[in-house]
Design an enzyme around this catalytic site. Structure first.
Site, PDB file in Angstrom:
ATOM      1  CG  ASP A   1      -9.265  -3.378  -2.910  1.00  0.00           C
ATOM      2  OD1 ASP A   1      -8.800  -2.793  -1.913  1.00  0.00           O
ATOM      3  OD2 ASP A   1     -10.463  -3.264  -3.268  1.00  0.00           O
TER       4      ASP A   1
ATOM      5  CG  HIS B   1      -6.075  -1.976   4.938  1.00  0.00           C
ATOM      6  ND1 HIS B   1      -6.935  -1.678   5.967  1.00  0.00           N
ATOM      7  CD2 HIS B   1      -6.409  -1.169   3.911  1.00  0.00           C
ATOM      8  CE1 HIS B   1      -7.772  -0.730   5.577  1.00  0.00           C
ATOM      9  NE2 HIS B   1      -7.475  -0.391   4.335  1.00  0.00           N
TER      10      HIS B   1
ATOM     11  CG  HIS C   1      -7.378  -6.191  10.072  1.00  0.00           C
ATOM     12  ND1 HIS C   1      -7.660  -7.390  10.711  1.00  0.00           N
ATOM     13  CD2 HIS C   1      -6.074  -6.291   9.672  1.00  0.00           C
ATOM     14  CE1 HIS C   1      -6.590  -8.169  10.712  1.00  0.00           C
ATOM     15  NE2 HIS C   1      -5.616  -7.531  10.077  1.00  0.00           N
TER      16      HIS C   1
ATOM     17  CG  HIS D   1      -4.856   0.427  -0.306  1.00  0.00           C
ATOM     18  ND1 HIS D   1      -6.031  -0.102  -0.768  1.00  0.00           N
ATOM     19  CD2 HIS D   1      -5.169   1.054   0.859  1.00  0.00           C
ATOM     20  CE1 HIS D   1      -7.022   0.212   0.064  1.00  0.00           C
ATOM     21  NE2 HIS D   1      -6.523   0.906   1.066  1.00  0.00           N
TER      22      HIS D   1
ATOM     23  N   GLY E   1      -9.725   8.341   4.965  1.00  0.00           N
ATOM     24  CA  GLY E   1     -10.566   7.512   4.096  1.00  0.00           C
ATOM     25  C   GLY E   1     -10.546   6.037   4.448  1.00  0.00           C
TER      26      GLY E   1
ATOM     27  CG  HIS F   1      -8.279  -6.896  14.654  1.00  0.00           C
ATOM     28  ND1 HIS F   1      -9.080  -6.783  13.534  1.00  0.00           N
ATOM     29  CD2 HIS F   1      -8.568  -5.827  15.425  1.00  0.00           C
ATOM     30  CE1 HIS F   1      -9.817  -5.705  13.633  1.00  0.00           C
ATOM     31  NE2 HIS F   1      -9.534  -5.097  14.781  1.00  0.00           N
TER      32      HIS F   1
HETATM   33  P1  5GP Z   1      -9.592   1.433   3.060  1.00  0.00           P
HETATM   34  O1  5GP Z   1     -10.653   2.250   2.364  1.00  0.00           O
HETATM   35  O2  5GP Z   1     -10.014   1.086   4.461  1.00  0.00           O
HETATM   36  O3  5GP Z   1      -8.223   2.025   2.981  1.00  0.00           O
HETATM   37  O4  5GP Z   1      -9.460   0.096   2.219  1.00  0.00           O
HETATM   38  C1  5GP Z   1     -10.282  -1.013   2.372  1.00  0.00           C
HETATM   39  C2  5GP Z   1     -10.193  -1.778   1.087  1.00  0.00           C
HETATM   40  O5  5GP Z   1     -10.693  -3.074   1.294  1.00  0.00           O
HETATM   41  C3  5GP Z   1     -11.001  -1.154  -0.060  1.00  0.00           C
HETATM   42  O6  5GP Z   1     -10.137  -0.854  -1.140  1.00  0.00           O
HETATM   43  C4  5GP Z   1     -12.013  -2.240  -0.396  1.00  0.00           C
HETATM   44  O7  5GP Z   1     -12.288  -2.330  -1.787  1.00  0.00           O
HETATM   45  C5  5GP Z   1     -11.361  -3.505   0.135  1.00  0.00           C
HETATM   46  N1  5GP Z   1     -12.296  -4.531   0.537  1.00  0.00           N
HETATM   47  C6  5GP Z   1     -13.396  -4.371   1.341  1.00  0.00           C
HETATM   48  N2  5GP Z   1     -14.027  -5.534   1.518  1.00  0.00           N
HETATM   49  C7  5GP Z   1     -13.313  -6.477   0.830  1.00  0.00           C
HETATM   50  C8  5GP Z   1     -13.481  -7.881   0.637  1.00  0.00           C
HETATM   51  O8  5GP Z   1     -14.399  -8.526   1.133  1.00  0.00           O
HETATM   52  N3  5GP Z   1     -12.550  -8.507  -0.148  1.00  0.00           N
HETATM   53  C9  5GP Z   1     -11.504  -7.831  -0.709  1.00  0.00           C
HETATM   54  N4  5GP Z   1     -10.655  -8.545  -1.469  1.00  0.00           N
HETATM   55  N5  5GP Z   1     -11.319  -6.510  -0.542  1.00  0.00           N
HETATM   56  C10 5GP Z   1     -12.213  -5.834   0.214  1.00  0.00           C
HETATM   57 ZN    ZN Z   2      -9.348  -7.863  11.806  1.00  0.00          ZN
END
Ligand code: 5GP
Ligand code: ZN
Length: 114
Positions: free
Chosen positions: A30, A100, A98, A102, A93, A46
């Site tokens: 991340d 994912h 797409h 963590h 949040g 996707h």
């Molecule tokens: P969400 O908030 O949707 O659960 O998680 C999205 C995650 O993607 C966040 O933790 C954010 O830091 C990470 N993220 C967003 N853009 C990028 C990027 O360009 N590269 C990487 N490695 N992580 C990203």
């Molecule tokens: Zn995508």
């Protein structure tokens, strides 16, 4: 998918530090880590969120979770423990649409989450 940041990472249009990759799954670090180890695992297909995944998609999601556990073991997290998180929609949040998961580890994580 156009304008999807994670599809761009899959297509290597945006660089990322990749820890795991196969034909269907990518695991990368991340950009804004919330723990000493913070990876994001995505299906290469996707899928917008867990809520729009089809029954068929859950075969990939099952393999994805298996590879998260394998990677956690490879990184030495399996003894200390770790957390797998999926954020869905506004209240969950989710910021990148797409699907994912963590993987967070190497620190003691609070419960309940904020
Ligand atoms: P969400 O908030 O949707 O659960 O998680 C999205 C995650 O993607 C966040 O933790 C954010 O830091 C990470 N993220 C967003 N853009 C990028 C990027 O360009 N590269 C990487 N490695 N992580 C990203
Ligand atoms: Zn995508």
């Amino acid at each position: 998918m156009d304008n999807c940041i994670f599809c761009k990472i899959i297509n290597k249009e945006i660089p990322a530090k990749i820890e795991y990759e196969d034909d269907e799954i990518l695991g990368f670090y991340d950009i804004s880590p919330q723990a000493p180890v913070h990876l994001v695992f995505i299906p290469k297909k996707h899928i917008e969120s867990i809520a729009t995944a089809t029954e068929e998609d859950f075969q990939i999601i099952g393999r994805l979770l298996f590879q998260i556990a394998n990677t956690a073991k490879k990184l030495g997290l399996d003894q200390s423990g770790y957390r797998i998180v999926n954020n869905m929609g506004k209240d969950g949040g989710q910021t990148v649409f797409h699907l994912h998961f963590h993987l967070l580890g190497k620190r003691s994580l609070l419960w309940p989450p904020g």
